[in-house]
Scaffold this active site. Structure first.
Site, PDB file in Angstrom:
ATOM      1  N   LYS A  66      18.023  43.945 115.485  1.00  0.00           N
ATOM      2  CA  LYS A  66      17.312  44.194 116.742  1.00  0.00           C
ATOM      3  C   LYS A  66      16.024  43.373 116.825  1.00  0.00           C
ATOM      4  CE  LYS A  66      19.461  48.702 117.045  1.00  0.00           C
ATOM      5  NZ  LYS A  66      19.401  50.131 116.679  1.00  0.00           N
ATOM      6  N   GLN A 110      15.496  54.608 115.103  1.00  0.00           N
ATOM      7  CA  GLN A 110      16.777  54.336 114.459  1.00  0.00           C
ATOM      8  C   GLN A 110      17.373  55.618 113.880  1.00  0.00           C
ATOM      9  OE1 GLN A 110      18.440  51.358 114.422  1.00  0.00           O
ATOM     10  NE2 GLN A 110      20.121  52.476 113.468  1.00  0.00           N
ATOM     11  N   ASP A 133      17.477  53.361 124.509  1.00  0.00           N
ATOM     12  CA  ASP A 133      18.776  53.718 123.926  1.00  0.00           C
ATOM     13  C   ASP A 133      19.635  54.501 124.916  1.00  0.00           C
ATOM     14  OD1 ASP A 133      19.360  52.689 121.424  1.00  0.00           O
ATOM     15  OD2 ASP A 133      18.125  54.149 120.366  1.00  0.00           O
TER      16      ASP A 133
END
Length: 298
Positions: A66, A110, A133
């Site tokens: 990422k 995460q 997300d």
């Protein structure tokens, strides 16, 4: 048009077209890069804050990918690598701080988190307007009613794979195997929004193969390596494999038994190189949208 003709020709020959997620994700990242450059000309830098708790090896790889994607498209990434013993209270305090920072456009925590930290509580602590997300209940609700909001990156990427490969969704039978909050449920909602006729199957579904063999578009997101074999697939179906596993030889494989399904399908995503690259590409898209919204850019 060329892509559509190419895939149509392969369908007629009953050969599976390989849907190249690497290529399509690269196209999307180039588009994001150009848009980010326009914002940069106005003095605006797109910033993603990435938070990792602990040092899970797989998580570290994902976080690294990422960061690399951010660098490539011209985003700034803020990295918060917290020790395993970080408390839930400390993590929530950091998220609150990031929510309040005007220079941060997106926040990504995460997963998975250490067991002592509630993933649900952490996800809901992120501002819905920075939830790139697409996991916050407000964004899930927006998706369900067709309102603007962030969409979970993997299912959003699958829609892009289908569209950019010239695969029609409208009016087609779509079967999603898997009902997770991250993939299965939003995938079904997105296919419905594209006017597909959608069936969702799961571990309690009876006569699973009978349902999957009806699918013009079959999305496998059940988390079982090579579970979907040719017996589950209608001839000429488009097969999207969301799974990613390591087999006995430590090689990557998906939820679909590629070798047996490829001769039956009209188009199929490989593992690796199919859905995986699209997830990070769509994360970049969501970060860009967040920054553009703040600038009043549609």
């Amino acid at each position: 048009m060329i892509k559509m003709q190419r895939i149509a020709r392969k369908w007629s020959e009953q050969m599976a077209a390989i849907i190249d997620g690497k290529k399509i994700s690269a196209e999307i990242k180039e588009e994001v890069k150009q848009e980010a450059a326009l914002l940069a000309e106005q003095g605006r830098t797109v910033t993603l804050a990435v938070v990792q708790v602990g040092n899970d090896p797989a998580s570290s790889v994902y976080v690294g990918n990422k960061k690399k994607a951010c660098e490539y498209v011209g985003f700034q990434s803020l990295s918060y690598e917290l020790p395993e013993e970080t408390s839930e209270e400390e993590l929530l305090r950091l998220i609150s701080e990031l929510n309040g920072r005007k220079d941060v456009n997106g926040i990504l925590v995460q997963l998975p988190l250490p067991e002592k930290i509630s993933e649900a509580k952490v996800i809901q602590a992120i501002s819905p307007d920075k939830d790139v997300d697409g996991f916050h209940v407000q964004n899930v609700g927006r998706l369900s009613v067709g309102a603007p909001g962030f969409v979970s990156c993997t299912p959003a990427g699958i829609i892009e794979l289908l569209k950019r490969s010239g695969i029609l969704i409208e009016g087609r039978e779509c079967v999603v195997v898997g009902r997770s909050n991250i993939v299965g449920k939003p995938m079904a909602a997105l296919l419905l929004a594209e006017n597909g006729t959608v069936t969702v199957c799961h571990s309690r579904t009876k006569n699973l193969a009978e349902l999957t063999r009806r699918a013009d578009i079959l999305v496998a997101a059940l988390g079982k390596p090579k579970f979907i074999t040719a017996d589950y697939v209608k001839k000429g179906a488009v097969v999207i494999d969301v799974g990613i596993h390591r087999n006995a030889e430590n090689k990557l494989c998906g939820d679909v038994d590629f070798a047996s399904v490829e001769p039956v399908a009209s188009a199929i995503t490989p593992v690796p190189g199919g859905v995986g690259p699209m997830t990070i590409a769509m994360l970049m898209v969501n970060c860009l949208k967040s920054a553009q919204r703040e600038e009043g850019v549609r």
